[in-house]
Design a protein around this motif. Sequence first.
Motif, short mmCIF file in Angstrom:
data_model
loop_
_atom_site.label_atom_id
_atom_site.label_comp_id
_atom_site.label_asym_id
_atom_site.label_seq_id
_atom_site.Cartn_x
_atom_site.Cartn_y
_atom_site.Cartn_z
N LEU A 189 23.76 -2.53 -1.76
CA LEU A 189 23.66 -3.98 -1.56
C LEU A 189 24.46 -4.42 -0.34
O LEU A 189 23.99 -5.20 0.49
CB LEU A 189 24.15 -4.71 -2.81
CG LEU A 189 24.27 -6.24 -2.71
CD1 LEU A 189 22.91 -6.87 -2.43
CD2 LEU A 189 24.89 -6.82 -3.96
N GLY A 275 23.53 -7.08 -11.64
CA GLY A 275 23.65 -8.06 -10.57
C GLY A 275 23.42 -7.46 -9.20
O GLY A 275 22.75 -8.05 -8.35
N SER A 276 23.98 -6.25 -8.98
CA SER A 276 23.83 -5.61 -7.66
C SER A 276 22.38 -5.21 -7.40
O SER A 276 21.85 -5.43 -6.31
CB SER A 276 24.74 -4.37 -7.58
OG SER A 276 26.10 -4.73 -7.69
N GLY A 278 19.71 -6.53 -8.87
CA GLY A 278 18.93 -7.75 -8.74
C GLY A 278 19.07 -8.40 -7.38
O GLY A 278 18.08 -8.84 -6.77
N LEU A 279 20.31 -8.46 -6.87
CA LEU A 279 20.53 -9.04 -5.54
C LEU A 279 19.92 -8.16 -4.45
O LEU A 279 19.46 -8.68 -3.42
CB LEU A 279 22.02 -9.22 -5.30
CG LEU A 279 22.70 -10.32 -6.12
CD1 LEU A 279 24.21 -10.30 -5.89
CD2 LEU A 279 22.13 -11.69 -5.78
N LEU A 282 16.30 -9.01 -4.43
CA LEU A 282 16.14 -10.34 -3.84
C LEU A 282 16.33 -10.29 -2.33
O LEU A 282 15.62 -10.98 -1.58
CB LEU A 282 17.14 -11.30 -4.47
CG LEU A 282 17.07 -12.76 -4.00
CD1 LEU A 282 15.72 -13.37 -4.34
CD2 LEU A 282 18.21 -13.57 -4.63
N ARG A 283 17.25 -9.47 -1.89
CA ARG A 283 17.50 -9.32 -0.45
C ARG A 283 16.23 -8.85 0.28
O ARG A 283 15.88 -9.38 1.34
CB ARG A 283 18.64 -8.33 -0.24
CG ARG A 283 18.77 -7.73 1.13
CD ARG A 283 19.08 -8.75 2.17
NE ARG A 283 19.31 -8.13 3.48
CZ ARG A 283 19.16 -8.74 4.63
NH1 ARG A 283 18.77 -10.02 4.66
NH2 ARG A 283 19.40 -8.13 5.76
N LYS A 286 13.43 -11.41 0.66
CA LYS A 286 13.69 -12.45 1.64
C LYS A 286 13.79 -11.92 3.08
O LYS A 286 13.71 -12.69 4.02
CB LYS A 286 15.00 -13.18 1.30
CG LYS A 286 15.01 -13.83 -0.09
CD LYS A 286 13.99 -14.96 -0.18
CE LYS A 286 14.08 -15.67 -1.53
NZ LYS A 286 13.09 -16.76 -1.64
#
Length: 289
Positions: A189, A275-276, A278-279, A282-283, A286
């Motif tokens: 991440l 969380g890592s 998922g982010l 998401l990264r 985008k």
Amino acid sequence: MAPQTSVIHDIGYQRYKGPRLGRWYANRSLYEHSLRSAFGIGRGAKAKVFPWLVIGIVLFFAVIVIAVRSITGETFMSYRQYAANLSYPVMLFLAIVAPELVSRDLRDRTLPLYFSRPLARTDYALAKYAALVTAVLLLLGVPQLLIYLGAVFTRTDGFHGAWDELGDLGPGLAAALIRALVLASVSLLIASLSGRRAFAAAFIVGVFLITSPIVGILSVLGNATLKSLAFLANPMFLMLGLEQWLFGPPSAGEGLPLGDYGPVYGAAALVLLGGSVGLLLLRYRKVAA
């Protein structure tokens, strides 16, 4: 009116009529390529120096463990302790490999080439994550298997000794897998946020090192509850707490002062992992392609 001079040339282009291997094959190929890149395989000598330097360090410690046990017959470092004591080489390996897997593609703007194939953005992120998890697991797991083989050959109780030794190896490999899953997600991440490998490596090291003094400060200044929860502030200490909750202290009289907060470490590890990842997904949803 000007004469027409345009000519159509047949240069032999033909439609592809072979098998279309599809998304699964693209995912597997990206995973295999990323895993090879993690160890510098298929690349120049410069790309192999740092990963194999770390591999040499962890194998050197494994040889020491095997040699001491064969000479003295005593185990001065368990399989779980081996994984825990190599936190800094693992951190260095992550700082080297994670930027190599994702930062280079950001810098060279090769993501549009990946996404032009039957490969989704989430596929790219998960393939890179799976490759890094595998690389860390190999880094920690293979030396433990070598230690196990050395221990089996030094024992005189035959099959029963090998079986007992396997019972000690299991928690060590499980701890290696847990570390690979959680630490790889955090490192990848961080690396995905920068196209400069040097910056990404510095950020990864910073997250692991800067949070370490926070654990010490909270342990000294806090009350009993805060002292038990202080180890949540650093990913490496979080792994130690999680392993202690799952498997017990590494040896009698050792371990972190967790008190009754072991389940909190389990929950924190799940939150950090989820969380890592998922982010990370998401990264890449985008990121510009």
